[in-house]
Write an enzyme that holds these catalytic residues in place. Structure first.
Site, PDB file in Angstrom:
ATOM      1  N   LYS A 110     -28.278 -20.401  68.264  1.00 59.73           N
ATOM      2  CA  LYS A 110     -27.755 -21.751  68.533  1.00 59.73           C
ATOM      3  C   LYS A 110     -28.425 -22.310  69.777  1.00 59.73           C
ATOM      4  CE  LYS A 110     -25.149 -20.689  72.358  1.00 59.73           C
ATOM      5  NZ  LYS A 110     -25.519 -21.100  73.721  1.00 59.73           N
ATOM      6  N   ASP A 127     -18.570 -17.860  72.136  1.00 58.94           N
ATOM      7  CA  ASP A 127     -19.498 -18.551  71.231  1.00 58.94           C
ATOM      8  C   ASP A 127     -19.358 -18.095  69.776  1.00 58.94           C
ATOM      9  OD1 ASP A 127     -20.647 -20.075  73.194  1.00 58.94           O
ATOM     10  OD2 ASP A 127     -22.414 -18.801  73.449  1.00 58.94           O
TER      11      ASP A 127
HETATM   12  O1  C5P Z   1     -16.797 -15.180  76.077  1.00 61.61           O
HETATM   13  P1  C5P Z   1     -17.996 -14.512  76.637  1.00 61.61           P
HETATM   14  O2  C5P Z   1     -17.861 -13.011  76.664  1.00 61.61           O
HETATM   15  O3  C5P Z   1     -19.276 -14.951  75.998  1.00 61.61           O
HETATM   16  O4  C5P Z   1     -18.099 -15.000  78.129  1.00 61.61           O
HETATM   17  C1  C5P Z   1     -18.849 -14.336  79.100  1.00 61.61           C
HETATM   18  C2  C5P Z   1     -18.374 -14.783  80.469  1.00 61.61           C
HETATM   19  O5  C5P Z   1     -18.707 -16.161  80.686  1.00 61.61           O
HETATM   20  C3  C5P Z   1     -16.868 -14.728  80.644  1.00 61.61           C
HETATM   21  O6  C5P Z   1     -16.466 -13.473  81.106  1.00 61.61           O
HETATM   22  C4  C5P Z   1     -16.605 -15.803  81.672  1.00 61.61           C
HETATM   23  O7  C5P Z   1     -16.883 -15.316  82.958  1.00 61.61           O
HETATM   24  C5  C5P Z   1     -17.671 -16.846  81.359  1.00 61.61           C
HETATM   25  N1  C5P Z   1     -17.166 -17.933  80.515  1.00 61.61           N
HETATM   26  C6  C5P Z   1     -16.309 -18.877  81.059  1.00 61.61           C
HETATM   27  N2  C5P Z   1     -15.838 -19.900  80.264  1.00 61.61           N
HETATM   28  C7  C5P Z   1     -16.206 -19.995  78.967  1.00 61.61           C
HETATM   29  C8  C5P Z   1     -17.086 -19.057  78.407  1.00 61.61           C
HETATM   30  C9  C5P Z   1     -17.552 -18.027  79.207  1.00 61.61           C
HETATM   31  O8  C5P Z   1     -15.964 -18.814  82.237  1.00 61.61           O
HETATM   32  N3  C5P Z   1     -15.727 -21.000  78.239  1.00 61.61           N
END
Ligand code: C5P
Length: 279
Positions: A5, A127
């Site tokens: 993406k 995501d």
């Molecule tokens: O959800 P994911 O594991 O991809 O997110 C990785 C990190 O990115 C999270 O631990 C968080 O610190 C940050 N994040 C965030 N807000 C989001 C997506 C990700 O703060 N909407």
């Protein structure tokens, strides 16, 4: 197939009590993809080719979550052929996770409700829910709220990656409230897609933070921007640079020029929902 993406625009609205951030983004699935194959097996095994992933990768986690949530005892052997650069802002791991959920639903004939798949996806990563929908979408909340948008006109992009991995958590941790915004510029792009089936490049709140942390990402961006001025942006938390080009030949030419700096590059096109290419 598990497509990559890009974020055509990404604004952060503010932080949340759960440690995540509320965001608004327009996301687009593109032709670059990993492939996954699944077979019945007496145990769960995941084999990854094309990249060195840890044992705790998102395919392993998705398979574990799926078995646990749906009470499956059977095993599976999943082979992942990686082509999407890892920790690059292209959602490769998240796309593999969503593809794993779909693959296992098919392999084990579980016919899981889409609500159940969406809940598992949101638990696996911010995501992941987008990839269950794909195509073009307006994404909000933490990433779990996905509004499908109509298919856009065929669009060509160049992806340029400077060759190092970036942790999304690190970039979000360095984001200060002065970078937060109201989401208006991103919503404008979503409404342009709805009205005209066209896209343009918006803003990315994480881009200046990435440049402060990684000057080499800034240099890569400047080199790409020189070939597509005003049409170049960082995707996700980077470091991959996205440039919007007018045609396949323009995209391939730009990819060739940027490769001369030693960058990984790819000319890619937009993908519509259900895997239909729009070309
Ligand atoms: O959800 P994911 O594991 O991809 O997110 C990785 C990190 O990115 C999270 O631990 C968080 O610190 C940050 N994040 C965030 N807000 C989001 C997506 C990700 O703060 N909407």
């Amino acid at each position: 197939m598990a497509h990559a993406k890009v974020n055509l625009s990404l604004e952060v609205l503010g932080s949340r009590p759960d440690g995540f951030h509320n965001l608004v983004s327009v996301m687009q699935e593109v032709s670059l993809h990993d492939t996954l194959q699944g077979m019945h097996s007496d145990r769960v095994a995941v084999q990854v080719e094309g990249a060195a992933l840890g044992m705790d990768n998102l395919v392993v986690r998705a398979a574990g979550r799926f078995r646990e949530r749906l009470g499956i005892r059977e095993g599976c052997h999943i082979t992942v052929h990686k082509r999407i650069p890892v920790a690059a802002g292209l959602g490769g791991g998240s796309s593999d996770a969503a593809a794993t959920l779909r693959l296992l639903d098919h392999l084990w004939n579980t016919r899981a409700e889409s609500r159940v798949l969406a809940n598992m996806a949101a638990d696996l990563g911010s995501d992941v829910p987008f990839f269950l929908t794909g195509g073009t979408a307006a994404v909000s909340g933490r990433g779990e709220s996905v509004e499908p948008l109509p298919a856009t006109q065929p669009t060509w992009y160049v992806l340029t990656n400077p060759g190092f991995e970036v942790s999304t958590a690190e970039v979000f941790a360095a984001l200060t409230p002065d970078r937060w915004s109201d989401g208006a510029r991103t919503r404008e792009i979503a409404s342009m897609v709805r009205k005209e089936a066209r896209v343009r490049i918006g803003v990315n709140a994480l881009q200046p933070v990435l440049f402060e942390l990684y000057p080499a990402a800034h240099l890569c961006f400047e080199r790409a921007e020189a070939l597509a001025p005003g049409k170049t942006i960082i995707t996700g938390s980077g470091p991959t640079v996205l440039s919007l080009l007018g045609s396949r030949s323009d995209a391939e030419r730009a990819a060739g020029s940027l490769r001369q700096f030693g960058y990984w590059t790819a000319a890619v096109h937009s993908i519509n929902r259900k895997g239909d290419t729009c070309l």
